[in-house]
Design an enzyme around this catalytic site. Structure first.
Site, PDB file in Angstrom:
ATOM      1  N   THR A  25      -7.806 -25.671   2.856  1.00  0.00           N
ATOM      2  CA  THR A  25      -8.268 -26.049   1.522  1.00  0.00           C
ATOM      3  C   THR A  25      -8.913 -27.429   1.586  1.00  0.00           C
ATOM      4  O   THR A  25      -9.021 -28.032   2.660  1.00  0.00           O
ATOM      5  CB  THR A  25      -7.100 -26.072   0.515  1.00  0.00           C
ATOM      6  OG1 THR A  25      -6.252 -27.186   0.817  1.00  0.00           O
ATOM      7  CG2 THR A  25      -6.296 -24.780   0.577  1.00  0.00           C
ATOM      8  N   CYS A  81       0.812  -1.216   0.000  1.00  0.00           N
ATOM      9  CA  CYS A  81       0.000   0.000   0.000  1.00  0.00           C
ATOM     10  C   CYS A  81       0.847   1.269   0.000  1.00  0.00           C
ATOM     11  O   CYS A  81       0.346   2.354  -0.277  1.00  0.00           O
ATOM     12  CB  CYS A  81      -0.943  -0.002   1.199  1.00  0.00           C
ATOM     13  SG  CYS A  81      -2.081  -1.410   1.202  1.00  0.00           S
ATOM     14  N   GLY A 128      -4.945 -14.804   2.116  1.00  0.00           N
ATOM     15  CA  GLY A 128      -4.614 -13.604   1.359  1.00  0.00           C
ATOM     16  C   GLY A 128      -5.430 -13.400   0.099  1.00  0.00           C
ATOM     17  O   GLY A 128      -6.534 -13.927  -0.058  1.00  0.00           O
ATOM     18  N   ASP A 129      -4.843 -12.657  -0.834  1.00  0.00           N
ATOM     19  CA  ASP A 129      -5.574 -12.222  -2.024  1.00  0.00           C
ATOM     20  C   ASP A 129      -5.944 -13.363  -2.959  1.00  0.00           C
ATOM     21  O   ASP A 129      -6.754 -13.169  -3.872  1.00  0.00           O
ATOM     22  CB  ASP A 129      -4.738 -11.203  -2.808  1.00  0.00           C
ATOM     23  CG  ASP A 129      -4.549  -9.894  -2.060  1.00  0.00           C
ATOM     24  OD1 ASP A 129      -5.148  -9.744  -0.976  1.00  0.00           O
ATOM     25  OD2 ASP A 129      -3.814  -9.025  -2.554  1.00  0.00           O
ATOM     26  N   PRO A 181      -5.751 -32.162   2.721  1.00  0.00           N
ATOM     27  CA  PRO A 181      -5.289 -32.176   4.111  1.00  0.00           C
ATOM     28  C   PRO A 181      -3.928 -31.501   4.276  1.00  0.00           C
ATOM     29  O   PRO A 181      -3.061 -31.607   3.413  1.00  0.00           O
ATOM     30  CB  PRO A 181      -5.221 -33.666   4.457  1.00  0.00           C
ATOM     31  CG  PRO A 181      -5.185 -34.379   3.156  1.00  0.00           C
ATOM     32  CD  PRO A 181      -5.926 -33.530   2.178  1.00  0.00           C
ATOM     33  N   TYR A 185      -3.225 -25.100   3.723  1.00  0.00           N
ATOM     34  CA  TYR A 185      -4.009 -23.910   4.026  1.00  0.00           C
ATOM     35  C   TYR A 185      -3.742 -22.851   2.949  1.00  0.00           C
ATOM     36  O   TYR A 185      -2.742 -22.915   2.230  1.00  0.00           O
ATOM     37  CB  TYR A 185      -3.613 -23.341   5.388  1.00  0.00           C
ATOM     38  CG  TYR A 185      -3.840 -24.279   6.554  1.00  0.00           C
ATOM     39  CD1 TYR A 185      -4.875 -24.053   7.448  1.00  0.00           C
ATOM     40  CD2 TYR A 185      -3.018 -25.388   6.772  1.00  0.00           C
ATOM     41  CE1 TYR A 185      -5.090 -24.907   8.535  1.00  0.00           C
ATOM     42  CE2 TYR A 185      -3.230 -26.250   7.842  1.00  0.00           C
ATOM     43  CZ  TYR A 185      -4.263 -25.998   8.719  1.00  0.00           C
ATOM     44  OH  TYR A 185      -4.485 -26.832   9.781  1.00  0.00           O
TER      45      TYR A 185
END
Length: 556
Positions: A268, A42, A277-278, A271, A274
């Site tokens: 997800t 940013c 974020g974007d 197993p 994970y």
């Protein structure tokens, strides 16, 4: 336990640091394709514009600082090229040496982010055309500014990054134009709230080409659907898409837009894998519908939640409401929750109010007004969205409104909030309270509203009275056709001029004095309606509707 994190910005970096704080013995590896980790996306436009002068300030952590403080193995210029979920391995390519190797994992976190959309059009790959997503992009643009000395720039896309780049390129001395396919800048705003933004940017010398698209870029010229603009520099800022090819290749479930589908614990469908974020699909906090809302704050929270669950702590992500704030020269624009377009799309029956309130006590120097729009669900009175455009104090009011939405407040609860007051900081009736007061009056029936988009359809055949209660000085600057002028302070003495058997539609500058007029009229037996947002909102919106494109010839 060994956790590999693919992607070392925002969500990935947050997950790594959180996991270390929870588990001192875990082996943690960050694989980052680029040269930098944990950098301030940013802040990138402000380095280009010169507000940030030291490029080192753009990086919050380095591989060395991660190692020394957290004992985390950060490998930059190392790209994950394949995931084998059954063997629980990641194939990695060292981009500096060309070497390929494998790393095993117990848990894997994907934080690949999103990539800028680069339209397939003539000239999009020219050497004076750039996108902005990371530090190398920033350095390329800054280097081009320093060496090529461009005089003019065109920003294609009027979202947050687009308008921030327009501001910073103007601050760097360039003649700047913004092209946007929609009828207004900043999609999270409604058109009526964006109108003030448009007018302000024009005053700052930025040319706006709205409801216009780019068909080609050639010979330092941006060719539009209607017209063309000379450009020494072009910034493509037409949006981003999730970077999820690696996830798709290993069988991770994606939605039709290509975002990774995760549960509330950021897991997800595979197993021990994970995603944060974007790149992930989130749930809209208001509607609970699937959404793509790429913001740094939610990404950091998601990284924290994934780390919690890996470490054995039950942690859930409750959704994204899209709270955002934007600096435009001295102006501040902030939004949270739904706007009218998204509320309609979700099938929510809503109502709205507009207020125009001072940032602090008017008698203390430096006060400025801010325009506030709030939306609430009619059935439950639940606050579902807010937009503010102004100058001083906008950010703190939006933070209050964002918190109110997060905690399920009714719009009427805003009236009862006890907020800090001293003349340099606010008013005894804070702008947030004022929004609640107006909504309370609407809901209780003390105030009936009509809106700027209703004005042209008001009856002008004598079946209603249209009343302007501003001062003579204000009226001299412009009136709405068909309105009778009676200043508020002389209204009681002129009631005989207003037939009691006809509804009265009243406006003033902001909606406050016309509300008082409505109470006077209601107390005398009239059926009265107040123009929400007043003349200033109506004039701002109608001016923008009559000037869809703008070129500031004086500034050129």
């Amino acid at each position: 336990m060994k956790t590999i994190i693919i992607g070392g910005v925002a969500g990935g970096a947050s997950a790594a640091a959180r996991l270390r704080r929870l588990d001192e013995t875990a082996e943690i590896v960050i694989l980052e394709r680029g040269e930098y980790v944990s950098f301030a996306n940013c802040g990138l436009p402000y380095y280009i514009g010169g507000a940030i002068t030291n490029r080192d300030h753009l990086t919050l952590q380095t591989p060395e600082s991660f190692r020394s403080r957290f004992r985390i193995d950060v490998r930059v210029c190392n790209e994950a090229v394949k995931i084998d979920p059954e063997a629980k391995t990641v194939t990695v390519k060292n981009l500096r040496t060309g070497e390929t190797y494998e790393e095993s994992y117990d848990n894997l976190i994907l934080s690949p982010g999103a990539e800028p959309v680069r339209p397939k059009m003539e000239g999009a790959e020219s050497d004076y055309v750039f996108t902005l997503r990371n530090i190398p992009d920033t350095l390329k643009i800054k280097g081009y500014l320093d060496t090529a000395k461009p005089k003019s720039a065109v920003v294609i896309g009027g979202g947050y990054i687009g308008v921030e780049m327009a501001e910073n390129l103007a601050e760097a001395g360039l003649d700047v134009s913004v092209v946007e396919l929609s009828d207004h800048l900043i999609a999270s705003l409604d058109f009526d709230m964006a109108a003030d933004v448009h007018r302000y940017l024009k005053q700052k010398g930025i040319a706006l080409y709205l409801q216009n698209g780019v068909t080609a870029i050639r010979d330092h010229t941006v060719v539009l659907q209607r017209g063309e603009i000379p450009a020494d520099l072009v910034i493509l800022s037409v949006g981003v898409r999730p970077e999820t090819a690696l996830a798709k290749a290993c069988g991770i479930h994606l939605n039709p837009r290509g975002s990774i589908v995760v549960d509330s614990g950021m897991r997800t469908n595979l197993p021990h894998i994970y995603a944060v974020g974007d790149a992930v699909e989130v749930r809209d906090f208001i509607t609970n519908a699937p959404a793509f809302i790429p913001l740094a704050g939610p990404a950091n929270k998601q990284g924290r939640i994934a780390a919690d669950n890996i470490a054995g702590y039950d942690s859930v992500y409750t959704g994204t409401q899209g709270s955002s704030v934007l600096k435009l020269f001295d102006m501040t624009v902030a939004t949270t929750g739904l706007n009218e377009k998204s509320a309609k799309s979700a099938g929510i029956a809503y109502d709205k109010t507009y207020t125009y309130s001072g940032s602090h006590a008017s008698y203390y120097p430096g006060a400025s007004n801010m325009s506030i729009k709030v939306l609430w669900e009619k059935a439950t009175l639940r606050l579902i969205g807010a937009q503010i455009v102004g100058f001083d104090g906008v950010d703190k009011r939006m933070d209050v409104l964002a918190a109110a939405i997060r905690f399920g407040a009714k719009v009427t609860d805003l009236a009862g909030l006890e907020l800090c007051y001293a003349p340099p900081f606010g008013s005894a009736k804070d702008p947030v309270n004022m929004a609640g007061f107006v909504a309370e009056n609407v809901i209780s029936g003390k105030l009936k509203q009509f809106f700027w988009h209703d004005v042209e359809n008001l009856p002008r055949d004598g079946s209603a009275t249209l009343l302007d209660v501003r001062t003579s000085t204000e009226v001299a600057r412009g009136m709405i056709d068909g309105f009778l002028h009676i200043p508020l302070d002389s209204l009681r003495e002129n009631l005989h001029r207003l037939p009691k058997d006809k509804p009265v539609y009243v406006h003033c500058h902001s909606g406050l004095r016309s509300y008082i007029a409505c109470r006077i009229l209601a107390g005398n037996g009239y059926d009265c309606y107040n123009l929400a947002g007043g003349w200033r909102l109506y004039e701002s919106v109608t001016h923008e509707r009559t000037v869809p494109e703008y070129i500031c010839t004086e500034c050129r």
